[in-house]
Design an enzyme around this catalytic site. Structure first.
Site, PDB file in Angstrom:
ATOM      1  CE  LYS A  60      -5.232 -27.019   0.675  1.00 50.08           C
ATOM      2  NZ  LYS A  60      -6.021 -28.104   1.221  1.00 50.08           N
ATOM      3  CB  THR A 115       5.415 -15.716   2.648  1.00 53.18           C
ATOM      4  OG1 THR A 115       4.965 -16.875   3.366  1.00 53.18           O
ATOM      5  CG2 THR A 115       6.691 -15.214   3.301  1.00 53.18           C
ATOM      6  CE1 TYR A 173       3.022 -21.732  -6.958  1.00 47.55           C
ATOM      7  CE2 TYR A 173       1.769 -22.533  -5.086  1.00 47.55           C
ATOM      8  CZ  TYR A 173       2.937 -22.020  -5.613  1.00 47.55           C
ATOM      9  OH  TYR A 173       4.021 -21.795  -4.806  1.00 47.55           O
ATOM     10  CD  GLU A 213       8.894 -12.054  -0.629  1.00 46.81           C
ATOM     11  OE1 GLU A 213       8.681 -11.002  -1.243  1.00 46.81           O
ATOM     12  OE2 GLU A 213       8.320 -13.114  -0.894  1.00 46.81           O
ATOM     13  CE  LYS A 234      -3.939   0.289   1.935  1.00 43.80           C
ATOM     14  NZ  LYS A 234      -4.771   0.367   0.727  1.00 43.80           N
TER      15      LYS A 234
END
EC number: 3.5.4.30
Length: 198
Positions: A184, A141, A175, A143, A115
């Site tokens: 997952k 996730t 995927y 980084e 953002k």
């Protein structure tokens, strides 16, 4: 084709795109706001001389828990926060997770962006991995890197990212079917680049 707010809402209502937990206030004109989870993974400074992508397995060697719920691992320290902020110091790099669980169909790909309000603090929320393939499922996730010269407090459930969604022709293998390394994933997930060398 980039989806607009009306198309995003329609696909969420039809349960074609799953985002949980979710509120319609998260829908922007052409994206969805995502919030920061409460799991962080930090490199253990001074204990790693060099990172070798061929041998980057994160082997568990011990677990310690106290009131702050810290779990020690070989190459990382995992931190789970509840209400208190996580402080990221200047020049520090951490992995973190998105609060929402996301599931994409085989005809939707996505792009993750920080953002603007977060970027203006000097925080990069994904250093390079912003693409999400069709069929992805899990907690993304992040980084995170602090480019500022002062520490920055990060709070669980604060808005941190925007997810843009793109309609594409359905893929032959998504995927999951291609054996995606991070399918997952839960919490801040370490690199599994070593699997590329098998």
């Amino acid at each position: 084709m980039l989806l607009n707010d009306r198309e995003i809402k329609e696909l969420i209502d039809k349960k074609e795109i799953i985002i949980e937990p979710f509120s319609y206030e998260q829908i922007q004109p052409a994206s969805i706001d995502l919030r920061l989870g409460n799991r962080f993974r930090i490199f253990r400074k001074g204990e790693i001389e060099v990172i070798d992508p061929k041998d980057f397995k994160d082997e568990l060697i011990k677990i310690e828990q106290d009131e702050n719920k810290i779990i020690e691992k070989y190459k990382y320290t995992d931190v789970i926060i509840t209400e208190n902020p996580f402080i990221i110091y200047p020049g520090d790099f951490v992995l973190a997770s998105i609060y929402e669980y996301i599931k994409l169909p085989r005809y939707i790909a996505a792009q993750l962006h920080g953002k603007s309000s977060i970027a203006r603090l000097g925080l990069i929320i994904h250093t390079s991995a912003g693409w999400i393939d069709p069929g992805y499922e899990g907690h993304l996730t992040l980084e995170i890197f602090n480019t500022n010269n002062v520490p920055i407090k990060l709070y669980p459930k604060m808005k941190i990212a925007q997810l843009q969604l793109f309609r594409i022709n359905p893929v032959e293998r998504d995927y999951k079917e291609k054996g995606g390394k991070y399918y997952k994933e839960k919490g801040a997930t370490s690199s599994e680049i070593w699997k590329d060398f098998i």
